[in-house]
Every structure is written in C-alpha cells, then in structure tokens.
Write a protein that holds these residues in place. Structure first.
Motif, PDB file in Angstrom:
ATOM      1  N   LEU A 125       0.860  -1.181   0.000  1.00  0.00           N
ATOM      2  CA  LEU A 125       0.000   0.000   0.000  1.00  0.00           C
ATOM      3  C   LEU A 125       0.901   1.238   0.000  1.00  0.00           C
ATOM      4  CD1 LEU A 125      -1.787  -2.365   0.987  1.00  0.00           C
ATOM      5  CD2 LEU A 125      -2.865  -0.780   2.586  1.00  0.00           C
ATOM      6  N   CYS A 126       0.855   1.996  -1.082  1.00  0.00           N
ATOM      7  CA  CYS A 126       1.753   3.150  -1.255  1.00  0.00           C
ATOM      8  C   CYS A 126       1.042   4.431  -0.830  1.00  0.00           C
ATOM      9  CB  CYS A 126       2.205   3.263  -2.699  1.00  0.00           C
ATOM     10  SG  CYS A 126       3.096   1.816  -3.323  1.00  0.00           S
ATOM     11  N   GLN A 127       1.203   4.807   0.417  1.00  0.00           N
ATOM     12  CA  GLN A 127       0.584   6.038   0.929  1.00  0.00           C
ATOM     13  C   GLN A 127       1.511   7.213   0.630  1.00  0.00           C
ATOM     14  OE1 GLN A 127      -2.035   6.121   4.444  1.00  0.00           O
ATOM     15  NE2 GLN A 127      -0.552   7.500   5.351  1.00  0.00           N
ATOM     16  N   ALA A 169      -4.741   5.598   0.577  1.00  0.00           N
ATOM     17  CA  ALA A 169      -4.988   7.043   0.540  1.00  0.00           C
ATOM     18  C   ALA A 169      -3.686   7.811   0.370  1.00  0.00           C
ATOM     19  CB  ALA A 169      -5.661   7.488   1.839  1.00  0.00           C
ATOM     20  N   PRO A 170      -3.772   9.061  -0.095  1.00  0.00           N
ATOM     21  CA  PRO A 170      -2.597   9.928  -0.028  1.00  0.00           C
ATOM     22  C   PRO A 170      -2.273  10.232   1.435  1.00  0.00           C
ATOM     23  CG  PRO A 170      -4.300  10.838  -1.484  1.00  0.00           C
ATOM     24  CD  PRO A 170      -4.934   9.733  -0.699  1.00  0.00           C
ATOM     25  N   ALA A 171      -1.018  10.527   1.706  1.00  0.00           N
ATOM     26  CA  ALA A 171      -0.630  10.971   3.041  1.00  0.00           C
ATOM     27  C   ALA A 171      -1.178  12.379   3.289  1.00  0.00           C
ATOM     28  CB  ALA A 171       0.891  10.967   3.166  1.00  0.00           C
ATOM     29  N   SER A 187      -4.102   4.390   5.315  1.00  0.00           N
ATOM     30  CA  SER A 187      -4.306   3.258   4.407  1.00  0.00           C
ATOM     31  C   SER A 187      -4.482   1.986   5.230  1.00  0.00           C
ATOM     32  CB  SER A 187      -3.125   3.133   3.449  1.00  0.00           C
ATOM     33  OG  SER A 187      -3.036   4.289   2.632  1.00  0.00           O
ATOM     34  N   ILE A 188      -5.355   1.083   4.752  1.00  0.00           N
ATOM     35  CA  ILE A 188      -5.877   0.042   5.640  1.00  0.00           C
ATOM     36  C   ILE A 188      -6.167  -1.256   4.898  1.00  0.00           C
ATOM     37  CG2 ILE A 188      -8.269   0.772   5.288  1.00  0.00           C
ATOM     38  CD1 ILE A 188      -8.767   0.248   8.287  1.00  0.00           C
ATOM     39  N   ILE A 189      -6.040  -2.369   5.614  1.00  0.00           N
ATOM     40  CA  ILE A 189      -6.531  -3.669   5.145  1.00  0.00           C
ATOM     41  C   ILE A 189      -7.386  -4.259   6.249  1.00  0.00           C
ATOM     42  CG2 ILE A 189      -5.959  -5.987   4.345  1.00  0.00           C
ATOM     43  CD1 ILE A 189      -3.212  -4.932   3.517  1.00  0.00           C
ATOM     44  N   GLU A 219       3.409   9.767   5.214  1.00  0.00           N
ATOM     45  CA  GLU A 219       3.802   8.984   4.045  1.00  0.00           C
ATOM     46  C   GLU A 219       4.434   7.672   4.503  1.00  0.00           C
ATOM     47  OE1 GLU A 219       5.411  10.542   0.081  1.00  0.00           O
ATOM     48  OE2 GLU A 219       7.246   9.991   1.172  1.00  0.00           O
ATOM     49  N   SER A 220       3.994   6.578   3.888  1.00  0.00           N
ATOM     50  CA  SER A 220       4.507   5.277   4.305  1.00  0.00           C
ATOM     51  C   SER A 220       4.200   4.214   3.264  1.00  0.00           C
ATOM     52  CB  SER A 220       3.918   4.864   5.664  1.00  0.00           C
ATOM     53  OG  SER A 220       2.509   4.912   5.631  1.00  0.00           O
ATOM     54  N   LEU A 221       5.014   3.185   3.273  1.00  0.00           N
ATOM     55  CA  LEU A 221       4.808   2.006   2.437  1.00  0.00           C
ATOM     56  C   LEU A 221       4.449   0.850   3.357  1.00  0.00           C
ATOM     57  CD1 LEU A 221       4.997   0.545  -0.334  1.00  0.00           C
ATOM     58  CD2 LEU A 221       7.420   0.129   0.193  1.00  0.00           C
TER      59      LEU A 221
END
Length: 275
Positions: A8-10, A208-210, A223-225, A240-242
């Motif tokens: 997930l590329c936030q 989502a964007p950061a 960002s979520i699962i 921002e996070s991967l």
C-alpha cells in the motif's frame, strides 16, 4: 495462490505531476524489493485533490504518460499494480478513474468512480465533485491469478449495495483507493472498511494519499486492510509510508463456513440485482 503479499503506497501527493510520478516509481520499486504480488497507489496519486487540479492534470487514456509509466513498471517488475486513480479525460467529460495492470503491463480492469463526492458538512467541509466530474456506470470485477477482485473509489465504499454486488460476482478482495478528509476520515474510514469486509466476508483494502498540510485538501491517510472477520490487519498513520502485508485468501472460505452469512440471505424476500 492463496497468499497474496500487498503493498500500500501512501504517497505524499504534491502539485507536480512529474514529482508525483517519481515518488510513485520510487515506492513501487521499494515494494518490488519486498517481493510483493500486488501494489496499490492512492486515489488521484498524480495531482492534488481539487476540482481545478482535476481539470489541469487530466489525461486521455490512450495518450496518458502516467498510465504508460505504470504499465512499464508492472511489466518490468512482473507485478500487479492498481493505479489508484487519475483524472481521465474522455471527450468533453472528466472521470475519476482507476486502472488495474497485470504482470504483463496490460490494463485488465478500469473503474470510473460511480458515486461522486458531493457533501456539505456545515462549518467543516464542502466539496462538489460533480461540478467537474462525471459519474461512472459500470461495476468492476476482474480475474487475477489470485481470484477475482473488485474495485471502487473512495466515496463508493459508503454504498453497501456496490460491495455486495462485487462479492456476489465472486470478488475476494475489494480495493478502494480513497482520500477521506480530516472530518470524515476519523469518523468513518476504519468503520466503513471493517463493515464492508464483514458484510461480505472479503478482504477490503483502502489506499490514501498521506496528509499534506500545505494542500488545500487534507487527506486523512490511514491506508488500511481489513479481513473477512471485520478485523483491521494493518493501518497506517497520516504520514507517508509504504505498508507491506500478506493476506490469506483461504480465510474467506473458512469464515464463510463458520458464519454462513451469504448462504443465510433471504433471497425469497429480497435480493440485489445488477441491471
């Protein structure tokens, strides 16, 4: 394949298509280094979230430098990439459109946001996507080597009928690139992803964007699962996070056997029909 490794590329989206694409490229390469199977980018990952910027950054599908770049990255790295969404120009119309690329870099699914974000929360946020965007009309479910997946975009997740139709069509994972704001995000983001996963006993993924405080629109991030039991597997902060996480699709069958919600529907009394 029952286990799927997701990335997930936030991203921190800024007012520069070139720099946003460079950031997406970097995060995709980092994800590939983790041997992931499926990479997901955020809603409107190439442009700031505003009606004016949708118009400025819009691209036609066949001429899109953005889509060409994502196609090349998917093919080069032998990985699925869901290109969150971009402002897609089609004639005189603009759409908020998501594209799914397979490992050969081919577009295997395209989803135009069906429910436009037209809200007015007094004293907090007003946004009218319909001022510039046109709503899509198609349900989006497609085959992958992991099984069927469904795609919605952001506000689409608030409509349980869409998720149920995608699940009825066999989708095991529902992807919703999104950009909830700092009003609706804290209130509903996690709750909606847990609910759609639980209702349909599927995995739900939101990217989502950061949060960019310099932008006119403040994305909630996170960002979520969520899994078919309604639990949160992983969730980012606003930064921002991967996020790298592996899901096990065999859990869907197990949970549906233990708690047969879909079998216990009273379709003699009600049903959802895709027209």
């Amino acid at each position: 394949m029952e286990k799927v490794k997701l990335a997930l590329c936030q991203m921190n989206v800024i007012d520069s298509k070139e720099k946003n694409l460079k950031k997406a490229n970097s995060m995709i390469n980092n994800a590939v280094g983790e041997n992931v199977d499926f990479i997901v980018l955020p809603e409107m990952f190439i442009c700031p979230y505003s009606n004016e910027k949708f118009i400025e950054y819009a691209e036609e599908e066949k001429e899109s430098s953005t889509l060409l770049k994502i196609s090349q990255l998917a093919c080069k790295n032998n990985v699925y990439i869901l290109a969150g969404s971009i402002p897609e120009k089609d004639g005189s119309k603009l759409f908020n459109t998501s594209y799914l690329f397979d490992k050969n870099g081919e577009i295997i699914a395209k989803h135009r946001k069906m429910h436009l974000f037209d809200i007015d929360v007094k004293g907090k946020i007003t946004f009218m996507e319909s001022d510039v965007l046109t709503a899509g009309d198609d349900f989006t479910v497609t085959d992958t080597e992991f099984g069927k997946v469904g795609i919605g975009i952001c506000y689409d997740i608030r409509f349980p009928e869409l998720a149920r139709i995608m699940a009825q069509q066999g989708a095991l994972i529902l992807f919703y690139p999104g950009a909830f704001n700092m009003t609706t995000g804290p209130a509903h983001w996690e709750l909606l992803f847990k609910s759609r996963a639980l209702d349909n006993q599927v995995y739900c993924v939101g990217v989502a964007p950061a949060l960019n405080k310099d932008s006119s629109y403040h994305s909630f991030g996170h960002s979520i699962i969520t899994n078919p039991w309604g639990d949160v597997i992983t969730e980012a902060s606003e930064k921002e996070s991967l996020i790298i996480s592996e899901i096990d699709l065999s859990e869907i069958k197990k949970i549906r056997e233990e708690l047969p919600l879909l079998k216990n529907k009273r379709e003699d009394l009600y049903e959802i029909i895709k027209k």
